[in-house]
Design an enzyme around this catalytic site. Structure first.
Site, PDB file in Angstrom:
ATOM      1  N   CYS A   2      47.050  24.270   2.289  1.00  0.00           N
ATOM      2  CA  CYS A   2      47.095  23.968   3.738  1.00  0.00           C
ATOM      3  C   CYS A   2      45.925  24.281   4.279  1.00  0.00           C
ATOM      4  O   CYS A   2      45.742  25.501   4.645  1.00  0.00           O
ATOM      5  CB  CYS A   2      48.523  24.370   4.174  1.00  0.00           C
ATOM      6  SG  CYS A   2      48.456  24.297   6.174  1.00  0.00           S
ATOM      7  N   CYS A 313      35.784  45.139  16.936  1.00  0.00           N
ATOM      8  CA  CYS A 313      36.271  45.633  18.189  1.00  0.00           C
ATOM      9  C   CYS A 313      36.855  47.125  17.884  1.00  0.00           C
ATOM     10  O   CYS A 313      37.857  47.245  17.219  1.00  0.00           O
ATOM     11  CB  CYS A 313      37.623  44.887  18.848  1.00  0.00           C
ATOM     12  SG  CYS A 313      38.220  45.351  20.322  1.00  0.00           S
TER      13      CYS A 313
END
Length: 346
Positions: A2, A313
């Site tokens: 997918c 981050c």
């Protein structure tokens, strides 16, 4: 498999700048989601990557590690050729590279069955409909449920563990990506023998915030931290081991409230692992210091595209900043080569 899942996995690969879901390999022109499979197409992903950070071999390795490469008839809950794993090559050299990587992973005996990923000439790529692009962001809850019940992540973790998020085969990263592997290993040699103190000792050494962030995988408040707005030249080191992590040269203003970097000084400085601790935020890639084994933060794929597309981050509480003028005095003279004057945007 997918393309929703393939897109998500490749967005977390080092050096990948952009991923587009689409269709390829079939006869029908201008395929749509309703007819692509009857036209012989597969769901595929077009990957734009920075060759200074990752090679074509690295792209192949990442694919093998994030799918079931032993199933030629589909992937997990999705059956049929349209979901079968495949690698498309542009020339004879790429074909040889794909074959070499598959052979190398086969010889590692990670899987109980032989790898059966198709290797085919690159055909025309047809972008999928807009609602399929970045599906994991647009329909995050539905996507996370789909991915969880498919068993994909469980399969990857069972076979690779944290190695799924590391490029470990020769040639998967250009030597320049780490400044020369052997040279970097020498630079980090003194931290390789670091022994982490006990939890009781750490509670005495660290502040309550530093302990919560680094030892309990916590997150400091956005904005209210010392390094978010820091623009001085220098390096950021692990709060415990002292190992160099990031350079001011690679720092940028992300607008998130946390210090953000496009890359670590070297892949040797960090490790990454899948973080499924927050259902609402979805799967994330945690970043830890390699030698101190401390939680640092997370890495995302929404960084500056012209600088590799990654956003590391980080929590200020997990690091210590050493100004450029103090680096030699504090024993980091060898790392001055990684610091360029400026605010990191050049």
């Amino acid at each position: 498999g997918c393309f929703w899942c393939v897109e998500t996995d490749f967005e977390n690969a080092p050096g990948v700048v952009d991923v587009i879901s689409g269709y390829s390999g079939g006869r029908r022109k201008n395929p749509t989601y309703e007819n692509y499979s009857t036209g012989g197409h597969r769901e595929v992903a077009l990957i734009e990557y920075d060759p200074r950070e990752i090679t074509y071999a690295g792209i192949v390795e990442w694919l093998i590690k994030h799918c079931d490469p032993t199933n030629p008839r589909g992937q997990f809950n999705d059956n049929g050729k349209q979901y079968s794993p495949a690698i498309y090559y542009a020339d004879a050299e790429q074909k040889k590279t794909a074959e070499r990587v598959i052979k190398a992973i086969d010889e590692m005996k990670v899987y109980s069955r032989k790898i059966r990923v198709a290797i085919e000439p690159r055909d025309q790529f047809w972008p999928a409909e807009e609602y399929h692009q970045d599906y994991h962001h647009k329909n995050s809850i539905k996507y996370r449920w789909f991915r969880h019940q498919s068993g994909r992540d469980a399969f990857v973790t069972r076979h690779w563990g944290n190695r799924a998020h590391q490029l470990e085969l020769p040639g998967s990263r250009p030597e320049s990506a780490s400044g020369g592997a052997s040279n970097m290993q020498e630079l980090y040699r003194e931290w390789a023998s670091y022994k982490k103190p006990s939890e009781e000792e750490l509670k005495e050494t660290l502040t309550p915030l530093q302990f919560r962030v680094t030892q309990k995988d916590g997150t400091e408040n956005a904005g209210a931290n010392p390094y978010n707005k820091n623009k001085k030249p220098g390096i950021y080191v692990d709060i415990l081991s002292g190992a160099p992590l990031f350079s001011s040269t690679d720092k940028f203003e992300s607008g998130t409230g946390w210090p953000s970097f496009v890359r670590p000084i070297s892949p040797l400085a960090i490790t990454t692992k899948m973080d499924n601790s927050n259902f609402f935020l979805g799967p994330r890639i945690e970043v830890r210091s390699r030698f101190g084994d401390n939680h640092l933060g997370h890495v995302f794929s929404d960084g500056p595209r012209n600088r590799g597309g990654k956003r590391f981050c980080m929590n200020s509480a997990a690091m210590r900043f050493i100004p450029k003028e103090d680096m030699k005095k504090e024993g980091y003279g060898d790392f001055l080569q990684f610091v360029v004057e400026g605010d990191g945007t050049k």
